[in-house]
Design an enzyme around this catalytic site. Structure first.
Site: not given
Length: 454
Positions: A156-157, A92
């Protein structure tokens, strides 16, 4: 680069790596349905899964994590008795921000000035390609000497913790002797670096409401409580006059005693405009790696375009607070909430919502894995000694893995050196850095396997 079979193999694979990175960058895989369709992340996850399957990985799976994202898992068995190494990346990406500010389309990998530009090229789709290159080089030169697990995260972001919660619910899945997080970067282009500390983070939304609706500023302005003005007062209270972060009760005076970051280098890397001063006090390293840092990452109120002469009745902001090692992110969140409630003026109504949180991380740099990586970096970067630095960003999964597997040795490397401009417009990756770090990772796996032999 000193010639050796692994390095020669990696060099020969770079054209293929470029093609693969171009395919992977093309997915608009922002894990926020308000920004990009979920189908883009799903397509990127399938691409990663197919790539692992093509490399002979077993048990390849798309893991549906509690936050609604998908992580990709695969297992490549090694020789009997060999240690297990977990390789991490995420597919991502951050939103593109202002597309008009990109010199080339953000989701088209573009070769310019010796770098490859595109969202996720360095952070962290390039990290997955780095893992593939290292494994392919080893397979072409006698085989992979360890058992390899790969996990590629899908959110994750966003900091929503899907993979952390999945790992906690399935604690055997990611168990390993060593873990290589391919999501940090060299301190400077060409200077081999492992990251020893990460700041944690908390992300919250603040909404201030003062009236049932906007009012004419001529008829009511001057007495009607302005929600945007109240929000501005709140946000201003989070900084001292010199720009240092101020959250009541949160310590902000720790010092960093390792690798230093010269101010002139930081100004250049951050592209600070001439004459504009830096904020905070202490060394740059203190400010980036040892102290909390608050950032207002977004504000919702009446836009300038189409603005009317009205007193705003409601305003909202999103705030990121980075929390250094030694401070608990949950406690920092409580202090931030209390600070905002205390500093909201005029008895305005304030609503607080947490949208993400992760703890800080500190690695054991004396472990055998670090010795193995230092030797590998010396081969990949001849004449350079591996450096150990901090990183101001957050990778919440690190603490989850450290808690689940306290005996595991965790290393952080990656492609996000300063010129990469991750999270900004015109993100890019250095193909030379991709090549060298792939060589380093391959040699690390060889060295680590040897270090574990009885």
């Amino acid at each position: 680069m000193t010639a050796n079979p692994i390095a020669e193999t990696v060099a020969s694979l770079i054209p293929r790596a470029k093609t693969e990175l171009r395919e992977l960058v093309a997915f608009h895989s922002v894990a926020d349905p308000a920004v990009a369709p979920r189908s883009e992340c799903e397509a990127a996850a399938k691409w990663v899964a197919d790539a692992l399957a093509a490399e002979g990985f077993q048990d390849v799976a798309l893991l549906d994590t509690p936050d609604g994202s998908q992580s990709v898992y695969g297992l490549l068995p090694g020789p009997e008795g060999a240690p297990t190494v977990l390789l991490y990346a995420h597919y991502d990406v951050q939103p593109m921000l202002d597309e008009s500010a990109w010199l080339t389309p953000p989701f088209e990998l573009t070769d310019r000035n010796g770098r490859w530009y595109g969202r996720g090229a360095a952070d962290c789709k390039g990290g997955f390609i780095m893992h593939l290159l290292a494994l392919r080089a080893l397979k072409a030169n006698g085989g992979v000497p360890v058992t390899v697990k790969v996990i590629v995260e899908g959110s994750e972001e966003q900091g929503t913790g899907g993979l952390e919660r999945y790992a906690e619910a399935h604690p055997e899945l990611l168990r390993a002797d060593a873990i290589v997080i391919g999501d940090s970067g060299n301190f400077r282009l060409g200077l081999p670096t492992v990251t020893a500390t990460l700041r944690g983070m908390t992300m919250i939304r603040v909404q201030v409401d003062t009236m049932e609706g906007n009012l004419h500023s001529g008829m009511f302005g001057g007495a009607a409580p302005d929600a945007l003005a109240a929000l501005i007062r709140v946000l201003d209270s989070l900084r001292a006059e010199d720009g240092s972060t101020v959250v009541d009760g949160l310590a902000a005076d720790a010092a960093w005693d390792g690798l230093q970051y010269p101010e002139e280098d930081f100004r250049k890397d951050a592209k600070v405009l001439d004459g504009v001063g830096l904020i905070g006090r202490g060394t740059v390293a203190d400010r980036l790696w040892a102290r909390p840092a608050v950032t207002v990452v977004g504000i919702d109120c009446s836009p300038v375009a189409g603005a009317t002469p009205s007193v705003p009745s409601s305003a909202r902001a999103q705030i990121s607070l980075r929390v250094p090692p030694g401070q608990d992110a949950a406690e920092a969140t409580k202090l931030l909430y209390a600070h905002i409630e205390k500093h909201t003026p005029w008895n305005a109504r304030v609503r607080l919502e947490q949208v993400g949180q992760g703890q800080a991380f500190r690695a054991d740099v004396t472990s055998p894995a670090y010795t193995s990586m230092a030797e590998a970096m010396g081969i990949a970067y001849p004449g350079e000694e591996m450096q150990i630095s901090g990183m101001g960003g957050s990778i919440p999964l690190c603490n989850t893995l450290a808690a689940l597997y306290p005996e595991a040795e965790i290393l952080l490397i990656g492609l996000s050196e300063p010129e990469a401009q991750i999270h900004a417009v015109n993100e890019s990756v250095s193909p030379e850095e991709l090549e060298r770090l792939s060589v380093a990772e391959a040699h690390f796996l060889v060295n680590y396997a040897r270090s574990k032999q009885v």
